[in-house]
Design a protein around this motif. Sequence first.
Motif, PDB file in Angstrom:
ATOM      1  N   ILE A  34      16.020   0.923  17.558  1.00  0.00           N
ATOM      2  CA  ILE A  34      15.151   0.792  16.387  1.00  0.00           C
ATOM      3  C   ILE A  34      14.195  -0.374  16.622  1.00  0.00           C
ATOM      4  O   ILE A  34      14.619  -1.482  16.933  1.00  0.00           O
ATOM      5  CB  ILE A  34      15.959   0.559  15.098  1.00  0.00           C
ATOM      6  CG1 ILE A  34      16.886   1.741  14.822  1.00  0.00           C
ATOM      7  CG2 ILE A  34      15.020   0.326  13.911  1.00  0.00           C
ATOM      8  CD1 ILE A  34      17.812   1.540  13.641  1.00  0.00           C
ATOM      9  N   ARG A  35      12.909  -0.122  16.458  1.00  0.00           N
ATOM     10  CA  ARG A  35      11.902  -1.170  16.656  1.00  0.00           C
ATOM     11  C   ARG A  35      11.067  -1.332  15.393  1.00  0.00           C
ATOM     12  O   ARG A  35      10.449  -0.366  14.924  1.00  0.00           O
ATOM     13  CB  ARG A  35      10.990  -0.813  17.828  1.00  0.00           C
ATOM     14  CG  ARG A  35       9.903  -1.870  18.095  1.00  0.00           C
ATOM     15  CD  ARG A  35       8.942  -1.384  19.154  1.00  0.00           C
ATOM     16  NE  ARG A  35       7.819  -2.296  19.332  1.00  0.00           N
ATOM     17  CZ  ARG A  35       6.680  -1.995  19.940  1.00  0.00           C
ATOM     18  NH1 ARG A  35       6.533  -0.776  20.458  1.00  0.00           N
ATOM     19  NH2 ARG A  35       5.711  -2.874  20.050  1.00  0.00           N
ATOM     20  N   VAL A  36      11.066  -2.531  14.826  1.00  0.00           N
ATOM     21  CA  VAL A  36      10.266  -2.818  13.637  1.00  0.00           C
ATOM     22  C   VAL A  36       8.839  -3.157  14.071  1.00  0.00           C
ATOM     23  O   VAL A  36       8.613  -4.168  14.740  1.00  0.00           O
ATOM     24  CB  VAL A  36      10.872  -3.979  12.812  1.00  0.00           C
ATOM     25  CG1 VAL A  36       9.963  -4.305  11.627  1.00  0.00           C
ATOM     26  CG2 VAL A  36      12.276  -3.629  12.334  1.00  0.00           C
ATOM     27  N   LEU A  37       7.882  -2.312  13.695  1.00  0.00           N
ATOM     28  CA  LEU A  37       6.486  -2.539  14.063  1.00  0.00           C
ATOM     29  C   LEU A  37       5.786  -3.516  13.129  1.00  0.00           C
ATOM     30  O   LEU A  37       4.776  -4.119  13.496  1.00  0.00           O
ATOM     31  CB  LEU A  37       5.717  -1.219  14.066  1.00  0.00           C
ATOM     32  CG  LEU A  37       6.164  -0.151  15.067  1.00  0.00           C
ATOM     33  CD1 LEU A  37       5.213   1.037  15.005  1.00  0.00           C
ATOM     34  CD2 LEU A  37       6.232  -0.706  16.473  1.00  0.00           C
ATOM     35  N   GLY A  38       6.300  -3.658  11.916  1.00  0.00           N
ATOM     36  CA  GLY A  38       5.677  -4.575  10.967  1.00  0.00           C
ATOM     37  C   GLY A  38       6.478  -4.647   9.686  1.00  0.00           C
ATOM     38  O   GLY A  38       7.158  -3.688   9.308  1.00  0.00           O
ATOM     39  N   SER A  39       6.416  -5.800   9.014  1.00  0.00           N
ATOM     40  CA  SER A  39       7.070  -5.975   7.718  1.00  0.00           C
ATOM     41  C   SER A  39       6.052  -6.569   6.753  1.00  0.00           C
ATOM     42  O   SER A  39       5.303  -7.480   7.112  1.00  0.00           O
ATOM     43  CB  SER A  39       8.299  -6.870   7.836  1.00  0.00           C
ATOM     44  OG  SER A  39       7.961  -8.152   8.333  1.00  0.00           O
ATOM     45  N   TYR A  40       6.026  -6.055   5.525  1.00  0.00           N
ATOM     46  CA  TYR A  40       4.949  -6.373   4.591  1.00  0.00           C
ATOM     47  C   TYR A  40       5.493  -6.635   3.185  1.00  0.00           C
ATOM     48  O   TYR A  40       6.471  -6.014   2.756  1.00  0.00           O
ATOM     49  CB  TYR A  40       3.935  -5.217   4.542  1.00  0.00           C
ATOM     50  CG  TYR A  40       3.391  -4.878   5.909  1.00  0.00           C
ATOM     51  CD1 TYR A  40       2.303  -5.559   6.431  1.00  0.00           C
ATOM     52  CD2 TYR A  40       4.011  -3.905   6.709  1.00  0.00           C
ATOM     53  CE1 TYR A  40       1.819  -5.282   7.697  1.00  0.00           C
ATOM     54  CE2 TYR A  40       3.543  -3.620   7.977  1.00  0.00           C
ATOM     55  CZ  TYR A  40       2.447  -4.310   8.468  1.00  0.00           C
ATOM     56  OH  TYR A  40       1.989  -4.029   9.738  1.00  0.00           O
ATOM     57  N   THR A  41       4.812  -7.546   2.483  1.00  0.00           N
ATOM     58  CA  THR A  41       5.164  -7.833   1.091  1.00  0.00           C
ATOM     59  C   THR A  41       4.183  -7.205   0.114  1.00  0.00           C
ATOM     60  O   THR A  41       4.394  -7.268  -1.093  1.00  0.00           O
ATOM     61  CB  THR A  41       5.205  -9.354   0.849  1.00  0.00           C
ATOM     62  OG1 THR A  41       3.943  -9.928   1.215  1.00  0.00           O
ATOM     63  CG2 THR A  41       6.325 -10.011   1.654  1.00  0.00           C
ATOM     64  N   HIS A  42       3.105  -6.596   0.640  1.00  0.00           N
ATOM     65  CA  HIS A  42       2.101  -5.937  -0.199  1.00  0.00           C
ATOM     66  C   HIS A  42       1.793  -4.551   0.370  1.00  0.00           C
ATOM     67  O   HIS A  42       1.876  -4.331   1.584  1.00  0.00           O
ATOM     68  CB  HIS A  42       0.817  -6.757  -0.273  1.00  0.00           C
ATOM     69  CG  HIS A  42       0.984  -8.088  -0.936  1.00  0.00           C
ATOM     70  ND1 HIS A  42       0.966  -8.250  -2.303  1.00  0.00           N
ATOM     71  CD2 HIS A  42       1.193  -9.318  -0.411  1.00  0.00           C
ATOM     72  CE1 HIS A  42       1.131  -9.524  -2.596  1.00  0.00           C
ATOM     73  NE2 HIS A  42       1.281 -10.196  -1.471  1.00  0.00           N
ATOM     74  N   THR A  43       1.407  -3.632  -0.520  1.00  0.00           N
ATOM     75  CA  THR A  43       1.187  -2.248  -0.093  1.00  0.00           C
ATOM     76  C   THR A  43      -0.066  -2.072   0.760  1.00  0.00           C
ATOM     77  O   THR A  43      -0.053  -1.297   1.722  1.00  0.00           O
ATOM     78  CB  THR A  43       1.099  -1.320  -1.319  1.00  0.00           C
ATOM     79  OG1 THR A  43       0.105  -1.812  -2.231  1.00  0.00           O
ATOM     80  CG2 THR A  43       2.439  -1.251  -2.041  1.00  0.00           C
ATOM     81  N   GLN A  44      -1.155  -2.755   0.428  1.00  0.00           N
ATOM     82  CA  GLN A  44      -2.396  -2.521   1.149  1.00  0.00           C
ATOM     83  C   GLN A  44      -2.321  -2.852   2.636  1.00  0.00           C
ATOM     84  O   GLN A  44      -2.786  -2.069   3.473  1.00  0.00           O
ATOM     85  CB  GLN A  44      -3.560  -3.266   0.473  1.00  0.00           C
ATOM     86  CG  GLN A  44      -3.973  -2.668  -0.870  1.00  0.00           C
ATOM     87  CD  GLN A  44      -4.281  -1.178  -0.775  1.00  0.00           C
ATOM     88  OE1 GLN A  44      -4.960  -0.731   0.143  1.00  0.00           O
ATOM     89  NE2 GLN A  44      -3.770  -0.405  -1.723  1.00  0.00           N
ATOM     90  N   PRO A  45      -1.732  -4.005   3.029  1.00  0.00           N
ATOM     91  CA  PRO A  45      -1.569  -4.251   4.470  1.00  0.00           C
ATOM     92  C   PRO A  45      -0.684  -3.207   5.151  1.00  0.00           C
ATOM     93  O   PRO A  45      -0.920  -2.839   6.308  1.00  0.00           O
ATOM     94  CB  PRO A  45      -0.924  -5.642   4.521  1.00  0.00           C
ATOM     95  CG  PRO A  45      -1.322  -6.291   3.250  1.00  0.00           C
ATOM     96  CD  PRO A  45      -1.352  -5.182   2.230  1.00  0.00           C
ATOM     97  N   LEU A  46       0.312  -2.714   4.421  1.00  0.00           N
ATOM     98  CA  LEU A  46       1.156  -1.648   4.978  1.00  0.00           C
ATOM     99  C   LEU A  46       0.330  -0.396   5.211  1.00  0.00           C
ATOM    100  O   LEU A  46       0.392   0.207   6.291  1.00  0.00           O
ATOM    101  CB  LEU A  46       2.313  -1.335   4.029  1.00  0.00           C
ATOM    102  CG  LEU A  46       3.131  -0.077   4.383  1.00  0.00           C
ATOM    103  CD1 LEU A  46       3.893  -0.267   5.689  1.00  0.00           C
ATOM    104  CD2 LEU A  46       4.073   0.299   3.246  1.00  0.00           C
ATOM    105  N   PHE A  47      -0.461   0.023   4.227  1.00  0.00           N
ATOM    106  CA  PHE A  47      -1.292   1.210   4.387  1.00  0.00           C
ATOM    107  C   PHE A  47      -2.264   1.053   5.560  1.00  0.00           C
ATOM    108  O   PHE A  47      -2.502   2.003   6.321  1.00  0.00           O
ATOM    109  CB  PHE A  47      -2.074   1.497   3.104  1.00  0.00           C
ATOM    110  CG  PHE A  47      -1.229   1.986   1.964  1.00  0.00           C
ATOM    111  CD1 PHE A  47      -0.059   2.695   2.186  1.00  0.00           C
ATOM    112  CD2 PHE A  47      -1.614   1.756   0.653  1.00  0.00           C
ATOM    113  CE1 PHE A  47       0.722   3.161   1.142  1.00  0.00           C
ATOM    114  CE2 PHE A  47      -0.854   2.221  -0.409  1.00  0.00           C
ATOM    115  CZ  PHE A  47       0.324   2.923  -0.167  1.00  0.00           C
TER     116      PHE A  47
END
Length: 232
Positions: A34-47
């Motif tokens: 399992i590789r985490v490509l990114g972790s976000y606290t807001h939806t827009q950066p995730l999108f």
Amino acid sequence: MTTLISRPLHVMLLDDHEFILHGICLTLSAHSDIRVLGSYTHTQPLFAALSRETVDVVVMDYCLRPGELDGLNLLRGLRLRCPQARILVISSLYTPSTVSLALRCGASGFVGKELDAEVLPMAIRKVASGQVYVHPAMAERLADNDVEVEDLVDSVPPMGAGLPRIKPSVLTMREHEVLRCCLQGQSVTDIAEKFSRSVKTISAQKQSAFRKLGLRNNNELFNSRSQFEGWQ
């Protein structure tokens, strides 16, 4: 249908608490598949990240801070922006109604935040393979509420499909009537007068319907109105 992936599973995380994200990353770092490509606290950066990266699973919190998409609206947004990804919901709002509604609306799994940390990588693997993950104890609670996991499995859309509509079959006839009137813009007082019932009775029926559908307020009801099949 089971999906076979030879490389590590690509995962992105969304939670409005940095501490929770750190704990999830630490847990998943012990698993080489399992590789985490990114972790976000807001939806827009995730999108924005989802538009650039190929992701197998999005792990999202169901309830985010005010001003953010969350719950059903976030599920809808993820399905529209990244239809190839599976969605695994994590939440402290771990009730049969919320779990069943999330799965009916596009999630492929649901993990309560009170569960053991090692449940998460197992759930990620299962949803990435095209299956549905529900903890056995929750499956029993769902069954106690006359909801069968097999029915939820059948309702989860395949990758690339649109978001399914919510069917009101879980509601009583009177709960259905009350929410239908709410969607037409009528107040609790208006509905009570229309059906010659007390305001207290109508309010109780409305809140019971909200609990069954995993909704928290009128805003969520109106934002999700297009998902209620045949309610108008």
